[in-house]
Design a protein around this motif. Structure first.
Motif, PDB file in Angstrom:
ATOM      1  N   ALA A   1      34.139   0.155  -9.222  1.00  0.00           N
ATOM      2  CA  ALA A   1      33.893  -1.238  -9.012  1.00  0.00           C
ATOM      3  C   ALA A   1      32.283  -0.467  -9.340  1.00  0.00           C
ATOM      4  N   ILE A   2      32.114  -1.398 -10.956  1.00  0.00           N
ATOM      5  CA  ILE A   2      29.956  -1.671 -11.239  1.00  0.00           C
ATOM      6  C   ILE A   2      29.232  -2.118 -10.943  1.00  0.00           C
ATOM      7  N   VAL A   3      28.143  -1.501  -9.980  1.00  0.00           N
ATOM      8  CA  VAL A   3      27.246  -2.570  -9.524  1.00  0.00           C
ATOM      9  C   VAL A   3      26.407  -2.110  -9.667  1.00  0.00           C
ATOM     10  N   ASP A   4      25.396  -3.485  -9.325  1.00  0.00           N
ATOM     11  CA  ASP A   4      24.099  -3.646 -10.017  1.00  0.00           C
ATOM     12  C   ASP A   4      23.300  -4.364  -8.904  1.00  0.00           C
ATOM     13  N   ILE A   5      22.494  -4.095  -8.378  1.00  0.00           N
ATOM     14  CA  ILE A   5      21.485  -4.630  -7.222  1.00  0.00           C
ATOM     15  C   ILE A   5      20.137  -4.760  -7.681  1.00  0.00           C
ATOM     16  N   GLU A   6      19.779  -5.950  -6.999  1.00  0.00           N
ATOM     17  CA  GLU A   6      17.575  -6.482  -6.817  1.00  0.00           C
ATOM     18  C   GLU A   6      17.287  -5.949  -5.686  1.00  0.00           C
TER      19      GLU A   6
ATOM     20  N   GLU B   1      19.721  -9.579  -4.477  1.00  0.00           N
ATOM     21  CA  GLU B   1      20.631  -9.522  -5.289  1.00  0.00           C
ATOM     22  C   GLU B   1      21.612  -9.313  -5.841  1.00  0.00           C
ATOM     23  N   ILE B   2      23.514  -8.967  -5.977  1.00  0.00           N
ATOM     24  CA  ILE B   2      24.481  -8.491  -5.742  1.00  0.00           C
ATOM     25  C   ILE B   2      25.300  -8.731  -7.627  1.00  0.00           C
TER      26      ILE B   2
ATOM     27  N   TYR C   1      17.484   7.393 -21.154  1.00  0.00           N
ATOM     28  CA  TYR C   1      18.243   7.724 -19.925  1.00  0.00           C
ATOM     29  C   TYR C   1      18.430   6.476 -19.539  1.00  0.00           C
ATOM     30  N   SER C   2      17.187   5.978 -19.900  1.00  0.00           N
ATOM     31  CA  SER C   2      17.120   4.500 -19.334  1.00  0.00           C
ATOM     32  C   SER C   2      17.799   3.305 -18.805  1.00  0.00           C
ATOM     33  N   LEU C   3      18.954   2.453 -18.507  1.00  0.00           N
ATOM     34  CA  LEU C   3      19.685   1.196 -19.164  1.00  0.00           C
ATOM     35  C   LEU C   3      19.058   0.760 -19.824  1.00  0.00           C
ATOM     36  N   GLY C   4      17.667   0.005 -20.260  1.00  0.00           N
ATOM     37  CA  GLY C   4      17.251  -0.264 -20.953  1.00  0.00           C
ATOM     38  C   GLY C   4      17.043   0.581 -22.291  1.00  0.00           C
ATOM     39  N   ASN C   5      16.657   1.610 -22.107  1.00  0.00           N
ATOM     40  CA  ASN C   5      17.265   2.478 -23.824  1.00  0.00           C
ATOM     41  C   ASN C   5      18.599   3.028 -24.135  1.00  0.00           C
ATOM     42  N   LEU C   6      18.354   3.092 -23.403  1.00  0.00           N
ATOM     43  CA  LEU C   6      20.448   3.547 -23.141  1.00  0.00           C
ATOM     44  C   LEU C   6      21.148   2.684 -23.955  1.00  0.00           C
ATOM     45  N   CYS C   7      20.645   1.925 -23.527  1.00  0.00           N
ATOM     46  CA  CYS C   7      21.950  -0.089 -24.399  1.00  0.00           C
ATOM     47  C   CYS C   7      21.285  -0.448 -25.360  1.00  0.00           C
ATOM     48  N   GLU C   8      19.955   0.388 -25.777  1.00  0.00           N
ATOM     49  CA  GLU C   8      19.533   0.284 -27.068  1.00  0.00           C
ATOM     50  C   GLU C   8      19.661   1.440 -28.354  1.00  0.00           C
ATOM     51  N   SER C   9      20.247   1.867 -28.177  1.00  0.00           N
ATOM     52  CA  SER C   9      20.532   3.564 -28.715  1.00  0.00           C
ATOM     53  C   SER C   9      21.799   2.813 -28.612  1.00  0.00           C
ATOM     54  N   LEU C  10      22.503   2.823 -27.674  1.00  0.00           N
ATOM     55  CA  LEU C  10      24.157   2.667 -28.153  1.00  0.00           C
ATOM     56  C   LEU C  10      24.657   0.461 -28.678  1.00  0.00           C
ATOM     57  N   GLU C  11      23.188   0.661 -29.015  1.00  0.00           N
ATOM     58  CA  GLU C  11      23.671  -1.056 -29.264  1.00  0.00           C
ATOM     59  C   GLU C  11      24.355  -1.897 -28.175  1.00  0.00           C
ATOM     60  N   ILE C  12      24.070  -1.969 -27.153  1.00  0.00           N
ATOM     61  CA  ILE C  12      25.337  -2.603 -25.774  1.00  0.00           C
ATOM     62  C   ILE C  12      23.396  -3.947 -26.442  1.00  0.00           C
ATOM     63  N   CYS C  13      24.190  -4.552 -25.781  1.00  0.00           N
ATOM     64  CA  CYS C  13      22.996  -5.900 -25.130  1.00  0.00           C
ATOM     65  C   CYS C  13      22.907  -6.418 -23.890  1.00  0.00           C
ATOM     66  N   ILE C  14      21.964  -6.430 -23.407  1.00  0.00           N
ATOM     67  CA  ILE C  14      21.755  -6.573 -22.369  1.00  0.00           C
ATOM     68  C   ILE C  14      21.113  -8.201 -22.187  1.00  0.00           C
ATOM     69  N   GLU C  15      21.936  -8.927 -20.800  1.00  0.00           N
ATOM     70  CA  GLU C  15      21.167 -10.465 -21.043  1.00  0.00           C
ATOM     71  C   GLU C  15      20.242 -10.180 -19.549  1.00  0.00           C
ATOM     72  N   ASN C  16      19.725 -10.857 -19.257  1.00  0.00           N
ATOM     73  CA  ASN C  16      18.894 -11.155 -18.156  1.00  0.00           C
ATOM     74  C   ASN C  16      18.856  -9.698 -17.930  1.00  0.00           C
ATOM     75  N   ARG C  17      17.630  -9.309 -18.188  1.00  0.00           N
ATOM     76  CA  ARG C  17      17.505  -7.468 -17.737  1.00  0.00           C
ATOM     77  C   ARG C  17      16.634  -7.587 -16.058  1.00  0.00           C
ATOM     78  N   HIS C  18      16.821  -7.168 -15.714  1.00  0.00           N
ATOM     79  CA  HIS C  18      16.045  -6.505 -14.555  1.00  0.00           C
ATOM     80  C   HIS C  18      17.382  -7.570 -13.177  1.00  0.00           C
TER      81      HIS C  18
ATOM     82  N   ALA D   1      20.455  -9.036 -11.215  1.00  0.00           N
ATOM     83  CA  ALA D   1      21.738  -7.457 -11.033  1.00  0.00           C
ATOM     84  C   ALA D   1      23.620  -7.918 -11.986  1.00  0.00           C
ATOM     85  N   HIS D   2      22.697  -9.645 -12.644  1.00  0.00           N
ATOM     86  CA  HIS D   2      24.635  -9.594 -13.554  1.00  0.00           C
ATOM     87  C   HIS D   2      24.033  -9.313 -14.260  1.00  0.00           C
ATOM     88  N   GLY D   3      22.535  -9.372 -15.001  1.00  0.00           N
ATOM     89  CA  GLY D   3      23.100  -8.950 -16.659  1.00  0.00           C
ATOM     90  C   GLY D   3      22.881  -6.963 -16.576  1.00  0.00           C
TER      91      GLY D   3
END
Length: 174
Positions: free
Chosen positions: A3-8, A20-21, A126-143, A145-147
């Motif tokens: 279960a991959i989770v994010d909350i605000e 938000e969840i 290893y912040s989510l934003g920097n890690l995703c940038e390093s691994l070329e993972i696109c983040i839409e709607n940063r900060h 929950a869904h994004g």
């Protein structure tokens, strides 16, 4: 299952609440179920949180409370590893919300920060934003929950693919 989770939230202190969840249920190959909702926290959302997330008091005024969405959260996380970026943060808030309705909530945790440090050593951050940038993972709607949860799903899939040390448990609940 994972279960991959994010909350605000309204902040990071002990009085803060969820705003938000998003929960993606993943079988190790693909997403098999999903839930997302704004949450009325029942308390004021500070301006600095609104600036960060874009979530304001008016947006959540008519949203369900955590109590209203508890069944979906319970179902999607049941018999699954609770996976999140900084997992203890998200898990702590959800555990506290279940505690407020007199329910004991316990899941086994997998933290994508800790896994990333072991599977992808030597990255500058290893912040989510920097890690995703390093691994070329696109983040839409940063900060939001869904994004952020969707980006964490993509990160987790990369972790699964590169887990030579077998750090990620597989078939735990079968």
């Amino acid at each position: 299952m994972y279960a991959i989770v994010d909350i605000e939230t309204t902040g990071g202190d002990g009085a803060a609440r969820i705003t938000e969840i998003a929960v993606f249920r993943h079988d190790g190959q693909r997403i098999v179920d999903f839930f997302h909702s704004l949450i009325n926290p029942g308390i004021y959302i500070p301006p600095f949180i609104t600036r960060l997330t874009g979530i304001d008091n008016a947006m959540v005024a008519d949203s369900p409370t955590f109590c209203d969405v508890q069944d979906a959260v319970r179902a999607l996380t049941k018999d699954a590893w609770f996976v999140a970026h900084n997992a203890r943060f998200d898990y702590g808030f959800i555990k506290r919300e279940f505690g407020a309705i007199d329910e004991y909530f316990q899941r086994d945790l997998l933290c994508t920060v800790q896994l990333s440090r072991k599977i992808f050593p030597g990255l500058r951050s290893y912040s989510l934003g920097n890690l995703c940038e390093s691994l070329e993972i696109c983040i839409e709607n940063r900060h939001r929950a869904h994004g952020d949860a969707e980006a964490t799903v993509r990160l987790f899939e990369k972790l699964l693919m590169h887990d030579q040390q077998k750090l990620i448990p597989i078939n735990f609940f079968e």
